[in-house]
Design a protein around this motif. Sequence first.
Motif, mmCIF file in Angstrom:
data_model
loop_
_atom_site.group_PDB
_atom_site.id
_atom_site.type_symbol
_atom_site.label_atom_id
_atom_site.label_comp_id
_atom_site.label_asym_id
_atom_site.label_seq_id
_atom_site.Cartn_x
_atom_site.Cartn_y
_atom_site.Cartn_z
ATOM 1 N N ILE A 160 -7.912 -2.639 3.773
ATOM 2 C CA ILE A 160 -8.079 -3.100 2.391
ATOM 3 C C ILE A 160 -8.444 -1.933 1.485
ATOM 4 C CG2 ILE A 160 -9.507 -4.515 0.853
ATOM 5 C CD1 ILE A 160 -9.581 -6.635 3.053
ATOM 6 N N ILE A 161 -9.361 -1.086 1.949
ATOM 7 C CA ILE A 161 -9.744 0.084 1.152
ATOM 8 C C ILE A 161 -8.537 0.994 0.931
ATOM 9 C CG2 ILE A 161 -11.134 2.194 1.132
ATOM 10 C CD1 ILE A 161 -12.737 -0.306 0.506
ATOM 11 N N ASN A 162 -7.748 1.205 1.969
ATOM 12 C CA ASN A 162 -6.571 2.072 1.835
ATOM 13 C C ASN A 162 -5.519 1.478 0.906
ATOM 14 O OD1 ASN A 162 -7.792 3.890 3.475
ATOM 15 N ND2 ASN A 162 -6.284 3.817 5.119
ATOM 16 N N ILE A 163 -5.375 0.160 0.936
ATOM 17 C CA ILE A 163 -4.458 -0.499 -0.001
ATOM 18 C C ILE A 163 -4.915 -0.258 -1.438
ATOM 19 C CG2 ILE A 163 -3.703 -2.748 -0.879
ATOM 20 C CD1 ILE A 163 -3.655 -3.723 2.039
ATOM 21 N N MET A 164 -6.205 -0.446 -1.663
ATOM 22 C CA MET A 164 -6.733 -0.292 -3.018
ATOM 23 C C MET A 164 -6.626 1.161 -3.499
ATOM 24 S SD MET A 164 -7.370 -3.279 -3.946
ATOM 25 C CE MET A 164 -7.043 -4.701 -2.913
ATOM 26 N N LYS A 165 -6.943 2.092 -2.613
ATOM 27 C CA LYS A 165 -6.844 3.509 -2.998
ATOM 28 C C LYS A 165 -5.416 3.874 -3.409
ATOM 29 C CE LYS A 165 -10.593 5.490 -0.175
ATOM 30 N NZ LYS A 165 -10.895 6.343 1.011
ATOM 31 N N GLU A 219 2.697 1.045 8.472
ATOM 32 C CA GLU A 219 2.918 2.452 8.811
ATOM 33 C C GLU A 219 1.616 3.251 8.848
ATOM 34 O OE1 GLU A 219 5.707 3.807 5.917
ATOM 35 O OE2 GLU A 219 7.431 2.754 6.816
ATOM 36 N N ASP A 220 0.642 2.859 8.033
ATOM 37 C CA ASP A 220 -0.593 3.626 7.889
ATOM 38 C C ASP A 220 -1.627 3.302 8.953
ATOM 39 O OD1 ASP A 220 -2.423 5.384 6.180
ATOM 40 O OD2 ASP A 220 -3.531 3.488 6.138
ATOM 41 N N ALA A 221 -1.687 2.039 9.367
ATOM 42 C CA ALA A 221 -2.748 1.596 10.282
ATOM 43 C C ALA A 221 -2.565 2.181 11.679
ATOM 44 C CB ALA A 221 -2.758 0.073 10.353
ATOM 45 N N LYS A 222 -3.679 2.528 12.280
ATOM 46 C CA LYS A 222 -3.690 3.039 13.660
ATOM 47 C C LYS A 222 -4.670 2.206 14.474
ATOM 48 C CE LYS A 222 -2.466 7.814 12.425
ATOM 49 N NZ LYS A 222 -2.134 7.449 11.021
ATOM 50 N N ILE A 223 -4.192 1.709 15.614
ATOM 51 C CA ILE A 223 -5.038 0.898 16.488
ATOM 52 C C ILE A 223 -6.021 1.799 17.241
ATOM 53 C CG2 ILE A 223 -5.063 -0.712 18.423
ATOM 54 C CD1 ILE A 223 -3.844 -1.894 15.903
ATOM 55 N N ASP A 267 -10.400 -4.835 10.472
ATOM 56 C CA ASP A 267 -10.335 -3.617 9.657
ATOM 57 C C ASP A 267 -11.483 -2.665 9.971
ATOM 58 O OD1 ASP A 267 -8.157 -3.857 7.407
ATOM 59 O OD2 ASP A 267 -9.050 -5.847 7.584
ATOM 60 N N GLY A 268 -11.159 -1.448 10.370
ATOM 61 C CA GLY A 268 -12.185 -0.458 10.677
ATOM 62 C C GLY A 268 -12.786 -0.617 12.059
ATOM 63 N N THR A 269 -12.382 -1.672 12.766
ATOM 64 C CA THR A 269 -12.878 -1.919 14.122
ATOM 65 C C THR A 269 -11.713 -1.810 15.094
ATOM 66 O OG1 THR A 269 -14.667 -3.335 13.313
ATOM 67 C CG2 THR A 269 -14.058 -3.579 15.622
ATOM 68 N N ILE A 270 -10.787 -2.762 15.024
ATOM 69 C CA ILE A 270 -9.565 -2.645 15.818
ATOM 70 C C ILE A 270 -8.696 -1.525 15.259
ATOM 71 C CG2 ILE A 270 -7.419 -3.809 16.473
ATOM 72 C CD1 ILE A 270 -9.021 -6.438 16.539
ATOM 73 N N THR A 271 -8.613 -1.457 13.948
ATOM 74 C CA THR A 271 -7.900 -0.337 13.331
ATOM 75 C C THR A 271 -8.879 0.796 13.044
ATOM 76 O OG1 THR A 271 -8.172 -1.276 11.102
ATOM 77 C CG2 THR A 271 -6.139 -1.798 12.282
ATOM 78 N N MET A 272 -8.369 1.999 13.042
ATOM 79 C CA MET A 272 -9.211 3.165 12.798
ATOM 80 C C MET A 272 -9.704 3.218 11.354
ATOM 81 S SD MET A 272 -9.522 4.882 15.637
ATOM 82 C CE MET A 272 -9.985 6.534 15.109
ATOM 83 N N ASN A 273 -8.903 2.654 10.464
ATOM 84 C CA ASN A 273 -9.224 2.729 9.046
ATOM 85 C C ASN A 273 -9.424 1.329 8.485
ATOM 86 O OD1 ASN A 273 -6.503 2.438 9.777
ATOM 87 N ND2 ASN A 273 -5.789 2.904 7.720
ATOM 88 N N ASP A 274 -10.013 1.262 7.292
ATOM 89 C CA ASP A 274 -10.168 -0.003 6.597
ATOM 90 C C ASP A 274 -8.912 -0.223 5.760
ATOM 91 O OD1 ASP A 274 -10.815 -1.950 4.516
ATOM 92 O OD2 ASP A 274 -12.875 -1.809 5.253
ATOM 93 N N PHE A 295 -0.800 -8.540 6.901
ATOM 94 C CA PHE A 295 -0.853 -7.322 7.712
ATOM 95 C C PHE A 295 -1.605 -7.502 9.031
ATOM 96 C CE2 PHE A 295 -4.394 -6.613 4.615
ATOM 97 C CZ PHE A 295 -5.459 -6.380 5.482
ATOM 98 N N VAL A 296 -2.530 -8.460 9.107
ATOM 99 C CA VAL A 296 -3.263 -8.670 10.358
ATOM 100 C C VAL A 296 -2.317 -9.173 11.451
ATOM 101 C CG1 VAL A 296 -5.082 -9.976 11.517
ATOM 102 C CG2 VAL A 296 -5.486 -9.072 9.221
ATOM 103 N N TYR A 297 -1.528 -10.198 11.146
ATOM 104 C CA TYR A 297 -0.640 -10.773 12.158
ATOM 105 C C TYR A 297 0.385 -9.767 12.700
ATOM 106 C CZ TYR A 297 -2.408 -15.496 11.160
ATOM 107 O OH TYR A 297 -3.199 -16.610 11.019
ATOM 108 N N PRO A 298 1.109 -9.057 11.841
ATOM 109 C CA PRO A 298 2.090 -8.116 12.409
ATOM 110 C C PRO A 298 1.467 -6.979 13.196
ATOM 111 C CG PRO A 298 2.030 -7.944 10.001
ATOM 112 C CD PRO A 298 1.251 -9.157 10.369
ATOM 113 N N LEU A 299 0.285 -6.529 12.804
ATOM 114 C CA LEU A 299 -0.351 -5.425 13.527
ATOM 115 C C LEU A 299 -0.868 -5.861 14.900
ATOM 116 C CD1 LEU A 299 -2.228 -3.604 10.617
ATOM 117 C CD2 LEU A 299 -0.417 -2.636 12.050
ATOM 118 N N LEU A 300 -1.172 -7.152 15.049
ATOM 119 C CA LEU A 300 -1.677 -7.644 16.333
ATOM 120 C C LEU A 300 -0.606 -8.363 17.154
ATOM 121 C CD1 LEU A 300 -5.220 -9.008 15.387
ATOM 122 C CD2 LEU A 300 -4.641 -6.871 16.560
#
Length: 235
Positions: free
Chosen positions: A22-27, A73-77, A13-20, A105-110
Motif C-alpha cells: 500500500i505504501i509503495n502504491i501511494m508513493k 511486479e514490485d512485490a517480493k515474497i 503487507d510487509g510480512t509475507i511480502t518484503m515491502n508494504d 493484489f493479495v489474491y494474485p500474489l498468493l
Amino acid sequence: MTSQKPLIICDFDGTITMNDNIINIMKTFAPPEWTALKDGVLSKTMSIQEGVGRMFGLLPSSLKEEITRFVIEDAKIRGGFREFVAFVNEHELPFYVVSGGMDFFVYPLLEGIVEKDHIYCNRASFENEFIHIDWPHSCKGTCTNQCGCCKPTVINELCEPDQYIIMIGDSVTDVEAAKLSDLCFARDYLLNECKEHHLNHMPYHDFHEIKKAIEDVTEVKKWLQNKSAGESLPK
C-alpha cells in the motif's frame, strides 16, 4: 498428553511480502496528500479504515491495470514463506492470512500458495471515478477501532475455545491482534509495540526463522507429537 490446538494468523503487507504494498502504491501513484493520511494512521490520530480508505480515494479507478501490474511486479515474497506454508499444511496446523491489503493484489500474489478461503482481506471497487474500498471484515463486538480488516474480529470468528494463538506481523494494523495472541512473531513497528506492551514475542527476518521457532513452541510440539502418535485430538 493434552495440548492446545494452535491457530496461526499471518499479516500480508510487509510480512509475507518484503515491502508494504500500500505504501509503495501511494508513493508511486498518489498525490502528496496521501502522506498526511499515512502519518495520521501511524500516529493513531486517524483510524486505519479512514486513513487507508481516503488514501485509495485519491487514486483514479482508471489506473486499475497499471497499479495492479506495478504491485505484481514490485512485490517480493519473504524468504521461506512457501516452505512455511508447506510445513503448516503437512502438519494440518490451522493457518490464515489476514490482511489489511486489497483483493486485487493479495489474491494474485498468493495464488498457488495459500487457498483463497484461508485469506481475509479488503475489497477494492473500481466502478466510480476514484477507487473505493469495501470492508467485508470490519470491526464487530468489542473492537471499535475501525481497523478496516479487523484482525481481532477475524481471530474471534476463527478461534475455538482454548486455542494457542500465534500471530505474525509487522505494522500498526497488527497491534490489536498481537494483544490477543499467546505468541507474536514481530518485526519493525510491531516489534516496538510488543516490547512497549510487554507482549510475548519473538523477532524475525524471514519465514525460515519462524518455522524453526514454531517447531520449538511447546504447544506446537505437543500437538505434533499427539498427531504423530495418532491420539484423538480436539476438533
